[in-house]
Design a protein around this motif. Sequence first.
Motif, PDB file in Angstrom:
ATOM      1  N   ASP A  45     -15.149   2.594   5.517  1.00 30.46           N
ATOM      2  CA  ASP A  45     -15.408   1.730   3.850  1.00 30.46           C
ATOM      3  C   ASP A  45     -15.095   3.479   3.140  1.00 30.46           C
ATOM      4  OD1 ASP A  45     -16.172   1.452   1.835  1.00 30.46           O
ATOM      5  OD2 ASP A  45     -18.117   0.816   1.533  1.00 30.46           O
ATOM      6  N   TYR A  46     -13.384   3.088   2.503  1.00 29.95           N
ATOM      7  CA  TYR A  46     -13.168   4.462   1.392  1.00 29.95           C
ATOM      8  C   TYR A  46     -13.812   4.321   0.520  1.00 29.95           C
ATOM      9  CZ  TYR A  46      -9.669   5.155   5.501  1.00 29.95           C
ATOM     10  OH  TYR A  46      -9.682   5.275   6.452  1.00 29.95           O
ATOM     11  N   ARG A  47     -14.667   3.499  -0.481  1.00 33.67           N
ATOM     12  CA  ARG A  47     -15.219   3.785  -1.066  1.00 33.67           C
ATOM     13  C   ARG A  47     -16.155   4.935  -1.094  1.00 33.67           C
ATOM     14  NH1 ARG A  47     -18.517  -1.585  -1.939  1.00 33.67           N
ATOM     15  NH2 ARG A  47     -18.643  -1.637  -0.021  1.00 33.67           N
ATOM     16  N   ASN A  48     -16.858   5.381  -0.092  1.00 34.42           N
ATOM     17  CA  ASN A  48     -17.270   6.454   0.280  1.00 34.42           C
ATOM     18  C   ASN A  48     -16.819   7.288  -0.164  1.00 34.42           C
ATOM     19  OD1 ASN A  48     -19.865   5.007   1.550  1.00 34.42           O
ATOM     20  ND2 ASN A  48     -19.000   4.797   3.307  1.00 34.42           N
ATOM     21  N   ILE A  49     -15.669   7.811  -0.238  1.00 33.90           N
ATOM     22  CA  ILE A  49     -15.321   9.223  -0.620  1.00 33.90           C
ATOM     23  C   ILE A  49     -15.679   9.337  -1.829  1.00 33.90           C
ATOM     24  CG2 ILE A  49     -12.895  10.132  -1.064  1.00 33.90           C
ATOM     25  CD1 ILE A  49     -11.827   9.246   1.624  1.00 33.90           C
ATOM     26  N   PRO A  50     -14.766   8.781  -3.024  1.00 33.21           N
ATOM     27  CA  PRO A  50     -15.423   8.903  -4.402  1.00 33.21           C
ATOM     28  C   PRO A  50     -16.922   8.451  -4.511  1.00 33.21           C
ATOM     29  CG  PRO A  50     -14.644   6.555  -4.050  1.00 33.21           C
ATOM     30  CD  PRO A  50     -14.180   7.479  -2.665  1.00 33.21           C
ATOM     31  N   TRP A  51     -17.790   7.564  -3.937  1.00 37.30           N
ATOM     32  CA  TRP A  51     -18.382   8.290  -4.519  1.00 37.30           C
ATOM     33  C   TRP A  51     -20.180   9.542  -3.682  1.00 37.30           C
ATOM     34  CZ3 TRP A  51     -19.695   2.340  -1.296  1.00 37.30           C
ATOM     35  CH2 TRP A  51     -20.250   1.753  -2.418  1.00 37.30           C
ATOM     36  N   MET A  52     -19.401   9.857  -2.378  1.00 35.38           N
ATOM     37  CA  MET A  52     -19.737  11.033  -2.164  1.00 35.38           C
ATOM     38  C   MET A  52     -18.943  12.269  -3.085  1.00 35.38           C
ATOM     39  SD  MET A  52     -20.559  11.140   2.167  1.00 35.38           S
ATOM     40  CE  MET A  52     -19.198  11.411   2.378  1.00 35.38           C
ATOM     41  N   GLN A  53     -17.990  11.999  -3.366  1.00 35.89           N
ATOM     42  CA  GLN A  53     -17.480  13.283  -4.504  1.00 35.89           C
ATOM     43  C   GLN A  53     -17.751  13.175  -5.758  1.00 35.89           C
ATOM     44  OE1 GLN A  53     -13.421  11.998  -4.356  1.00 35.89           O
ATOM     45  NE2 GLN A  53     -12.502  13.746  -3.331  1.00 35.89           N
ATOM     46  N   GLU A  54     -19.132  12.027  -5.869  1.00 35.47           N
ATOM     47  CA  GLU A  54     -20.284  12.806  -7.254  1.00 35.47           C
ATOM     48  C   GLU A  54     -21.271  13.154  -7.356  1.00 35.47           C
ATOM     49  OE1 GLU A  54     -21.150   8.254  -8.278  1.00 35.47           O
ATOM     50  OE2 GLU A  54     -19.378   7.810  -8.736  1.00 35.47           O
ATOM     51  N   ALA A  55     -21.537  13.366  -5.652  1.00 37.65           N
ATOM     52  CA  ALA A  55     -22.624  14.644  -5.718  1.00 37.65           C
ATOM     53  C   ALA A  55     -22.372  15.755  -5.524  1.00 37.65           C
ATOM     54  CB  ALA A  55     -22.981  14.195  -4.207  1.00 37.65           C
ATOM     55  N   GLY A  56     -21.073  15.946  -5.432  1.00 31.20           N
ATOM     56  CA  GLY A  56     -20.401  17.655  -6.539  1.00 31.20           C
ATOM     57  C   GLY A  56     -19.913  18.152  -5.030  1.00 31.20           C
ATOM     58  N   ALA A  57     -19.770  17.504  -3.957  1.00 31.54           N
ATOM     59  CA  ALA A  57     -19.076  18.501  -2.929  1.00 31.54           C
ATOM     60  C   ALA A  57     -18.202  17.858  -2.382  1.00 31.54           C
ATOM     61  CB  ALA A  57     -20.421  18.259  -2.237  1.00 31.54           C
ATOM     62  N   PRO A  58     -17.544  18.730  -1.838  1.00 32.09           N
ATOM     63  CA  PRO A  58     -15.866  18.335  -1.515  1.00 32.09           C
ATOM     64  C   PRO A  58     -16.363  17.340  -0.441  1.00 32.09           C
ATOM     65  CG  PRO A  58     -16.326  20.885  -0.932  1.00 32.09           C
ATOM     66  CD  PRO A  58     -17.329  20.021  -1.934  1.00 32.09           C
ATOM     67  N   VAL A  59     -15.463  16.171  -0.173  1.00 30.81           N
ATOM     68  CA  VAL A  59     -15.786  15.234   0.685  1.00 30.81           C
ATOM     69  C   VAL A  59     -14.425  15.146   1.915  1.00 30.81           C
ATOM     70  CG1 VAL A  59     -15.072  12.826   1.637  1.00 30.81           C
ATOM     71  CG2 VAL A  59     -16.710  13.734  -0.435  1.00 30.81           C
ATOM     72  N   VAL A  60     -14.524  15.618   3.270  1.00 31.78           N
ATOM     73  CA  VAL A  60     -13.613  14.936   4.052  1.00 31.78           C
ATOM     74  C   VAL A  60     -13.763  14.211   4.804  1.00 31.78           C
ATOM     75  CG1 VAL A  60     -12.951  15.703   6.389  1.00 31.78           C
ATOM     76  CG2 VAL A  60     -14.224  17.797   4.274  1.00 31.78           C
ATOM     77  N   MET A  61     -12.402  14.113   5.643  1.00 37.58           N
ATOM     78  CA  MET A  61     -12.461  12.405   6.492  1.00 37.58           C
ATOM     79  C   MET A  61     -12.387  12.821   7.471  1.00 37.58           C
ATOM     80  SD  MET A  61     -12.309   8.881   6.490  1.00 37.58           S
ATOM     81  CE  MET A  61     -12.942   8.810   7.882  1.00 37.58           C
ATOM     82  N   ASP A  62     -12.846  13.180   8.385  1.00 40.73           N
ATOM     83  CA  ASP A  62     -13.379  12.980  10.307  1.00 40.73           C
ATOM     84  C   ASP A  62     -12.503  11.291  10.887  1.00 40.73           C
ATOM     85  OD1 ASP A  62     -13.974  12.766  13.136  1.00 40.73           O
ATOM     86  OD2 ASP A  62     -16.032  13.547  12.716  1.00 40.73           O
ATOM     87  N   CYS A  63     -10.828  11.938  11.132  1.00 37.15           N
ATOM     88  CA  CYS A  63     -10.599  10.661  11.070  1.00 37.15           C
ATOM     89  C   CYS A  63     -10.225  10.655  12.818  1.00 37.15           C
ATOM     90  CB  CYS A  63      -8.580  10.988  10.895  1.00 37.15           C
ATOM     91  SG  CYS A  63      -8.483  12.353   8.875  1.00 37.15           S
ATOM     92  N   THR A  64     -10.986  11.112  14.131  1.00 37.95           N
ATOM     93  CA  THR A  64     -10.810  10.693  14.886  1.00 37.95           C
ATOM     94  C   THR A  64     -12.541   9.683  15.634  1.00 37.95           C
ATOM     95  OG1 THR A  64     -11.018  13.318  15.278  1.00 37.95           O
ATOM     96  CG2 THR A  64      -9.131  12.768  15.693  1.00 37.95           C
ATOM     97  N   HIS A  65     -13.532  11.271  14.550  1.00 43.00           N
ATOM     98  CA  HIS A  65     -15.226  10.186  15.385  1.00 43.00           C
ATOM     99  C   HIS A  65     -14.486   8.347  14.373  1.00 43.00           C
ATOM    100  CE1 HIS A  65     -15.724  13.883  16.518  1.00 43.00           C
ATOM    101  NE2 HIS A  65     -15.885  14.102  17.184  1.00 43.00           N
ATOM    102  N   ALA A  66     -14.600   8.216  13.365  1.00 42.67           N
ATOM    103  CA  ALA A  66     -14.573   6.942  12.224  1.00 42.67           C
ATOM    104  C   ALA A  66     -14.007   6.377  13.860  1.00 42.67           C
ATOM    105  CB  ALA A  66     -13.667   7.374  11.698  1.00 42.67           C
ATOM    106  N   LEU A  67     -12.684   6.194  14.716  1.00 39.01           N
ATOM    107  CA  LEU A  67     -12.423   5.483  15.350  1.00 39.01           C
ATOM    108  C   LEU A  67     -13.397   5.064  16.934  1.00 39.01           C
ATOM    109  CD1 LEU A  67      -8.592   6.172  14.949  1.00 39.01           C
ATOM    110  CD2 LEU A  67      -9.782   4.142  14.502  1.00 39.01           C
ATOM    111  N   GLN A  68     -13.877   5.605  17.012  1.00 41.36           N
ATOM    112  CA  GLN A  68     -15.169   5.883  18.499  1.00 41.36           C
ATOM    113  C   GLN A  68     -15.134   5.157  18.847  1.00 41.36           C
ATOM    114  OE1 GLN A  68     -18.010   8.494  18.045  1.00 41.36           O
ATOM    115  NE2 GLN A  68     -17.301  10.230  19.456  1.00 41.36           N
ATOM    116  N   GLN A  69     -15.687   4.042  19.689  1.00 44.33           N
ATOM    117  CA  GLN A  69     -15.994   2.840  20.054  1.00 44.33           C
ATOM    118  C   GLN A  69     -17.070   2.891  21.260  1.00 44.33           C
ATOM    119  OE1 GLN A  69     -12.441   1.160  21.399  1.00 44.33           O
ATOM    120  NE2 GLN A  69     -12.714  -0.059  20.440  1.00 44.33           N
TER     121      GLN A  69
END
Length: 274
Positions: free
Chosen positions: A181-205
């Motif tokens: 859910d890409y809304r989480n990127i700006p939502w977590m940035q509101e906590a005042g921290a840089p936000v990283v996307m884990d591009c590999t674990h997000a694709l785990q099964q």
Amino acid sequence: MIPNYLEHLFAGQQYDPKNFFLIAGPCVVESEENLSEIGSHLAAVCKRLAIPLVLKASYRKANRTSATSFTGHGDLFGLGTLQKAGVHFGLPTTTDVHSENEAAEAAKFVDILQIPAFLCRQTELLLAAGRTGKIVNVKKGQFLNGPSMKFAADKIRSTGNEQVILTERGTTFGYQDLVVDYRNIPWMQEAGAPVVMDCTHALQQPNQAGGVTGGNPQLIGTIAKAAIAAGADGLFIETHPDPACALSDGANMLRLELIEGLLEQLVRLRKAVV
């Protein structure tokens, strides 16, 4: 957003401050040779593309599907090998920790402590990581939404340590799949921290019947591009020269030879959206 503590971390690298930063490496420390091959390739590519780089590898795998899965060659070997590679390539390093005692020990060897997604609500672990004075990267639990990660950041900051990174890694969807859910990127940035996307674990099964986690590595580029378009500050990518032979998480790692082409595309995309 690259705050002062990350600028200090990347001070030894020549990079474009408008670029995203990259946390990359193998899932686990397999051998000195393997980590050196991966570190050498990543360092050269990121230097050419002016991407600030953190070298990552787990020194111990505590969360495995099966009791027979590989967990590591020993803590001191794993931590020492990662530290040695970081020094050799002039790169900051990161690894994940699972308990208060591990946080204090790993902090002697690496620059960033990573809190696994399943442990992101563990108060004592977050406090112990914060008290080390190291940068702490907390992965969002698969069971949480983005805004709730504010509380994880607050726990670390309560120790007097303001050096926090938050990482999105997908949300549980059904029994054996994740969605992002890409809304989480700006939502977590509101906590005042840089936000990283884990591009590999997000694709785990996870939790496959065979006892080995599956994945969809062919979609790593899709996840990464969407994250950059959504404003992610950094990307997390696990990579290996031969994922099929990797000792951990081979099913969702990017083949090392493919990372340069992907990063070239992502740098161009970043320039278009910043």
